[in-house]
Design an enzyme around this catalytic site. Structure first.
Site, PDB file in Angstrom:
ATOM      1  CG  ASN A 115      26.670  36.801  53.588  1.00  0.00           C
ATOM      2  OD1 ASN A 115      25.654  37.046  52.952  1.00  0.00           O
ATOM      3  ND2 ASN A 115      27.881  36.826  53.054  1.00  0.00           N
ATOM      4  NE  ARG A 163      27.941  40.996  51.699  1.00  0.00           N
ATOM      5  CZ  ARG A 163      28.892  40.474  50.959  1.00  0.00           C
ATOM      6  NH1 ARG A 163      29.431  39.328  51.301  1.00  0.00           N
ATOM      7  NH2 ARG A 163      29.331  41.100  49.893  1.00  0.00           N
ATOM      8  CG  HIS A 217      32.643  43.849  46.266  1.00  0.00           C
ATOM      9  ND1 HIS A 217      33.037  43.808  44.953  1.00  0.00           N
ATOM     10  CD2 HIS A 217      32.244  42.598  46.571  1.00  0.00           C
ATOM     11  CE1 HIS A 217      32.875  42.582  44.477  1.00  0.00           C
ATOM     12  NE2 HIS A 217      32.390  41.824  45.448  1.00  0.00           N
ATOM     13  NE  ARG A 256      28.070  38.575  39.514  1.00  0.00           N
ATOM     14  CZ  ARG A 256      28.565  38.860  40.709  1.00  0.00           C
ATOM     15  NH1 ARG A 256      29.578  39.700  40.847  1.00  0.00           N
ATOM     16  NH2 ARG A 256      28.033  38.313  41.783  1.00  0.00           N
ATOM     17  CD  GLU A 309      33.261  41.708  51.955  1.00  0.00           C
ATOM     18  OE1 GLU A 309      33.889  40.641  51.785  1.00  0.00           O
ATOM     19  OE2 GLU A 309      32.446  42.149  51.141  1.00  0.00           O
TER      20      GLU A 309
END
Ligand code: ADP
Length: 399
Positions: free
Chosen positions: A7, A92, A181, A242, A385
């Protein structure tokens, strides 16, 4: 087969080496401050060897991958004897645009397509490409697979992904909802179906990935039909830093009064907003919960806004799917925040949703927390993940 999962961020690179015969992690770690000075933390998991943690020069991602391989194969910290024991690499990748609805074997065409998606994922796709190119350089001949955050959401119907702005913007620039996601929503929805003991056909799930970044997905017949994040991960729920969805007119007022450029405003909305912006305390829900317990009114307000928004989307997705068989909580906060889960489902009894307070007292474990008489099941399912990336990689390389 061993699969290395990567990642890559702009200045960091996280990795996990999986033994896919047992689906276990044999080593993991992170390279940080790439291009600045460099630091590597490497943890052998499978054989009791010591952790390695030190500063070392990492001018580019290629040196970072080299350092990872060196540690994975070193007599002192290693878990494999040579590079040959890495059968494949899974990456990823944030944004696959409209081109990728599933994971793919990386070749020149795929690299060109990921490059074309840079305008849609300007912060992440260039970093993901650096990780891919570094692996190609350091591990030539080892097959590599790209797993996209957006792929699972490509099944959304047009009415869920087209923004009501002039249609030409979608045609010219691909401005539409993509969602993120995806690997997490896909993973937990599959486990939820197993827990329910029902087939995908006819099933309706609402998956709540609540972490530092948060998104919900409506998953019907095993396929995503709607999600809260949009063109970028900025849309939808308020998050750690955010803002989530806000009236775009706010941008023009901010520009006029604060003299900010559009990029500076986006920075405020991405990095200084959300529960951090409202509470003024922290982006971490643990800190905010603590401050709220101590009577900090703005910390309480930040939690109220977050919980209220998740609740609203649950209602919206039940309306979108004509009900739900299960609601799933996952990711840092979803897995570890019993208070958050309790506040989100509070008052949803008329929709047939309640949780068992005792069962809900769980952190980081898979559990059915459905309350007595609840028509909708409520599950806590830890996400993974990296395992999804390793599984996809093994499957694609094995073909
Ligand atoms: P990311 O989106 O960065 O992958 P995670 O899914 O790891 O984030 O979630 C991190 C967030 O989860 C933290 O910021 C924190 O707010 C929340 N979290 C983690 N553990 C707990 C806990 N025990 N109680 C409440 N919140 C938690």
């Amino acid at each position: 087969m061993n699969v290395l999962v990567i990642n890559a961020g702009s200045s960091s690179l996280k990795y996990q080496l999986f033994d896919m015969d047992t689906e276990t992690v044999v080593a993991k770690g992170v390279c940080e401050r790439i291009g600045i000075d460099g630091r590597l933390t490497h943890k052998p998991v499978s054989n009791g060897k010591p952790e390695f943690k030190a500063e070392l020069p990492l001018p580019t991602h290629a040196e970072a991958i080299n350092a990872v391989i060196e540690k994975l194969t070193s007599p002192e910290y290693g878990v494999i004897s040579s590079l040959k024991e890495i059968g494949a690499v899974g990456h990823r990748v944030l944004h696959g645009g409209q081109k990728f609805s599933e994971s793919v074997l990386i070749n020149d065409t795929v690299i060109a397509a990921i490059t074309e998606c840079i305008p849609l994922g300007p912060l992440h796709n260039p970093a993901n490409l650096m990780g891919i190119k570094a692996c190609q350089k350091v591990m030539p001949g080892v097959p590599q697979v790209a797993v996209f955050d957006t792929a699972f959401h490509q099944t959304m119907p047009k009415h869920a992904y087209i923004y009501p702005i002039p249609y030409s913007y979608y045609e010219k620039y691909g401005l539409r909802r993509y969602g993120f996601h995806g690997t997490s929503h896909r993973y937990v929805s599959k486990i939820a179906l197993e827990m329910l003991g029902i087939p995908a056909a006819g099933s309706r799930l609402i998956t709540c990935h609540l972490g530092n970044g948060s998104s919900l997905a409506a998953v019907k017949d095993g396929k995503c039909v709607d999600t809260t994040m949009g063109l970028s991960p900025l849309e939808g729920l308020p998050m750690g830093t955010r803002s989530g969805s806000i009236d775009p007119t706010i941008l023009s007022v901010m520009a006029a009064n604060e003299g900010l450029t559009i990029n500076q405003i986006l920075d405020v909305l991405n990095k200084e907003s959300g529960v951090l912006g409202v509470s003024g305390v922290s982006s971490d829900f643990r800190d905010i919960e603590q401050a709220a317990h101590e009577g900090n009114a703005r910390a309480e307000l930040a939690l109220d806004i977050f919980d209220y928004d998740v609740k609203k989307y649950i209602g919206a997705y039940m309306a979108a799917m004509g009900g739900a068989d299960a609601i799933v909580f996952t990711a840092g906060l979803g897995e570890n925040g019993p208070e958050t889960r309790e506040r989100i489902v509070a008052g949803l009894e008329p929709l047939g949703i309640c949780i068992d307070k005792e069962q809900n007292n769980v952190r980081g474990q898979q559990r059915d927390i459905t309350g007595k008489g609840s028509k909708v099941k409520v599950f806590v399912i830890p996400t993974n993940e990296e395992l999804v990336i390793a599984r996809d990689t093994k499957e694609i390389v094995g073909k």
